[in-house]
Design an enzyme around this catalytic site. Structure first.
Site, PDB file in Angstrom:
ATOM      1  CE  LYS A  56      -1.230   0.523   5.549  1.00 31.55           C
ATOM      2  NZ  LYS A  56      -2.239   1.589   5.594  1.00 31.55           N
ATOM      3  CG  ASP A  83      -3.891   1.446   2.134  1.00 33.53           C
ATOM      4  OD1 ASP A  83      -4.770   0.978   1.393  1.00 33.53           O
ATOM      5  OD2 ASP A  83      -3.953   1.394   3.388  1.00 33.53           O
ATOM      6  CG  LEU A  84      -4.054   6.532  -2.332  1.00 31.60           C
ATOM      7  CD1 LEU A  84      -3.792   7.541  -3.459  1.00 31.60           C
ATOM      8  CD2 LEU A  84      -4.260   7.272  -1.016  1.00 31.60           C
ATOM      9  CE  LYS A  85      -8.097  -0.017   2.459  1.00 31.41           C
ATOM     10  NZ  LYS A  85      -7.153   0.901   3.112  1.00 31.41           N
ATOM     11  CG  PHE A  86      -7.459   4.133  -6.887  1.00 35.54           C
ATOM     12  CD1 PHE A  86      -7.548   5.369  -6.258  1.00 35.54           C
ATOM     13  CD2 PHE A  86      -6.248   3.786  -7.477  1.00 35.54           C
ATOM     14  CE1 PHE A  86      -6.464   6.235  -6.221  1.00 35.54           C
ATOM     15  CE2 PHE A  86      -5.162   4.647  -7.448  1.00 35.54           C
ATOM     16  CZ  PHE A  86      -5.269   5.869  -6.812  1.00 35.54           C
ATOM     17  CG  ASP A  88     -14.797   6.425  -9.743  1.00 35.53           C
ATOM     18  OD1 ASP A  88     -15.732   6.363 -10.580  1.00 35.53           O
ATOM     19  OD2 ASP A  88     -14.535   7.447  -9.091  1.00 35.53           O
ATOM     20  CB  THR A 143     -11.081  -5.995   8.921  1.00 29.66           C
ATOM     21  OG1 THR A 143     -10.391  -4.758   8.882  1.00 29.66           O
ATOM     22  CG2 THR A 143     -10.260  -7.068   8.250  1.00 29.66           C
ATOM     23  NE  ARG A 234      -2.029   1.361  16.075  1.00 32.62           N
ATOM     24  CZ  ARG A 234      -3.305   1.066  16.273  1.00 32.62           C
ATOM     25  NH1 ARG A 234      -4.011   1.743  17.149  1.00 32.62           N
ATOM     26  NH2 ARG A 234      -3.880   0.097  15.579  1.00 32.62           N
TER      27      ARG A 234
HETATM   28  O1  C5P Z   1      -0.750   0.293  13.909  1.00 34.14           O
HETATM   29  P1  C5P Z   1      -1.220  -0.968  13.228  1.00 34.14           P
HETATM   30  O2  C5P Z   1      -0.136  -2.011  13.088  1.00 34.14           O
HETATM   31  O3  C5P Z   1      -2.482  -1.511  13.824  1.00 34.14           O
HETATM   32  O4  C5P Z   1      -1.555  -0.467  11.733  1.00 34.14           O
HETATM   33  C1  C5P Z   1      -2.090  -1.344  10.789  1.00 34.14           C
HETATM   34  C2  C5P Z   1      -2.268  -0.640   9.470  1.00 34.14           C
HETATM   35  O5  C5P Z   1      -2.920  -1.534   8.588  1.00 34.14           O
HETATM   36  C3  C5P Z   1      -3.097   0.630   9.514  1.00 34.14           C
HETATM   37  O6  C5P Z   1      -2.624   1.508   8.490  1.00 34.14           O
HETATM   38  C4  C5P Z   1      -4.485   0.127   9.193  1.00 34.14           C
HETATM   39  O7  C5P Z   1      -5.284   1.111   8.604  1.00 34.14           O
HETATM   40  C5  C5P Z   1      -4.159  -0.967   8.173  1.00 34.14           C
HETATM   41  N1  C5P Z   1      -5.177  -1.985   8.036  1.00 34.14           N
HETATM   42  C6  C5P Z   1      -5.615  -2.768   9.098  1.00 34.14           C
HETATM   43  N2  C5P Z   1      -6.581  -3.702   8.907  1.00 34.14           N
HETATM   44  C7  C5P Z   1      -7.115  -3.878   7.693  1.00 34.14           C
HETATM   45  C8  C5P Z   1      -6.691  -3.140   6.607  1.00 34.14           C
HETATM   46  C9  C5P Z   1      -5.705  -2.188   6.822  1.00 34.14           C
HETATM   47  O8  C5P Z   1      -5.118  -2.620  10.204  1.00 34.14           O
HETATM   48  N3  C5P Z   1      -8.017  -4.804   7.526  1.00 34.14           N
END
Ligand code: C5P
Length: 259
Positions: A56, A83-86, A88, A143, A234
């Site tokens: 991603k 994952d640019l979440k357009f 507009d 979220t 992570r």
């Molecule tokens: O490091 P980690 O597993 O927490 O990363 C989760 C990824 O999912 C990140 O890129 C975060 O921005 C994305 N994300 C999230 N919760 C959301 C939407 C996207 O953790 N509701």
């Protein structure tokens, strides 16, 4: 749970098989490449195998690395979720989706709050790309927003009610699925059927720390709740050996099929 019970997998770079739930551990994990620039992201690409996970790429890395970095990841054999979440006006989002499809990405997303016309325009633009097209999923409610934030925006009801309403809108507009939090996965799977693609972040393998995630599920719990794809950052990217961390998660998932 068996692969058969989970429906069919979307083919690489194609939505000809609707969203659906992916089969096989390898295809289910999307590694979140949350790095500030390509220079810092490239070592991870070197250590991972595109046959065993997807990637991603979000706003920060895209703004610094540009289309060139997206192409580079795709050329190395990775399915890329852009994952640019357009969000507009319909015409602008449609053009942006076409441009993203030209990069050879596997999945992209838009905000459901852009409205049905915008969602349909995005979907139509990808259909026009012809042949295989990227999967198109919607973000429903971020979220980071709670019910109070939603009321400030004039959106009444609980977070779950808003998520469900917007997911139904995305479904009706012909999108392949939505990004959803672990706590929404079971609700959406039940409401929208087996073929709708649910992309779930907030995943933590049983032996890892939650970091800043508040409500997490393990990979197995998320899949059992109905997730199609798991976004994991992570626990893989910060592991001393990312490939080993990925394989440990795949083993955890594989145990689902043998128990
Ligand atoms: O490091 P980690 O597993 O927490 O990363 C989760 C990824 O999912 C990140 O890129 C975060 O921005 C994305 N994300 C999230 N919760 C959301 C939407 C996207 O953790 N509701």
């Amino acid at each position: 749970m068996t692969d058969d019970a989970q429906g069919s997998a979307p083919a690489k770079g194609s939505a000809s098989v609707a969203g659906g739930r992916a089969t096989g551990a390898a295809t289910r994990i999307i590694v979140a490449l949350d790095y500030p620039n390509p220079r810092q992201a490239l070592p991870l690409l070197d250590s991972l195998d595109g046959a065993e996970c997807k990637l991603k790429i979000g706003k920060e890395l895209f703004v610094r690395g540009g289309p060139q970095f997206v192409r580079q990841a795709a050329e190395r054999g990775f399915d890329v979720f852009l994952d640019l979440k357009f969000h507009d006006i319909p015409n602008t989002v449609a053009q942006a989706c076409s441009a993203a499809a030209d990069l050879g990405v596997w999945m992209m997303n838009v905000h459901a709050l852009g409205g049905k016309k915008m969602l349909e325009a995005a979907r139509n633009a990808l259909d026009k790309a012809g042949g295989s097209r990227p999967l198109l999923v919607a973000v429903t409610v971020l979220t980071s927003l709670d019910a109070h934030d939603l009321r400030q925006l004039g959106l009444m009801g609980s977070v779950e009610e808003n998520v469900l309403r917007l997911a139904r809108l995305a479904h009706a507009a012909g999108l392949d699925g939505v990004v959803c939090s672990p706590r929404e996965t079971a609700l959406l799977r039940g409401a929208l059927g087996a073929d709708f693609c649910l992309v779930t972040p907030g995943i933590r393998p049983s032996n890892s720390t939650a970091d800043d995630q508040k409500r997490t599920l393990t990979p197995c719990e998320a899949l059992q709740a109905g997730a199609s794809y798991l976004v994991i950052g992570r626990p893989i990217t910060r592991a001393p050996d990312p490939m080993q961390a990925l394989r440990a998660i795949q083993s955890e998932i594989a145990s689902l099929h043998t128990t």
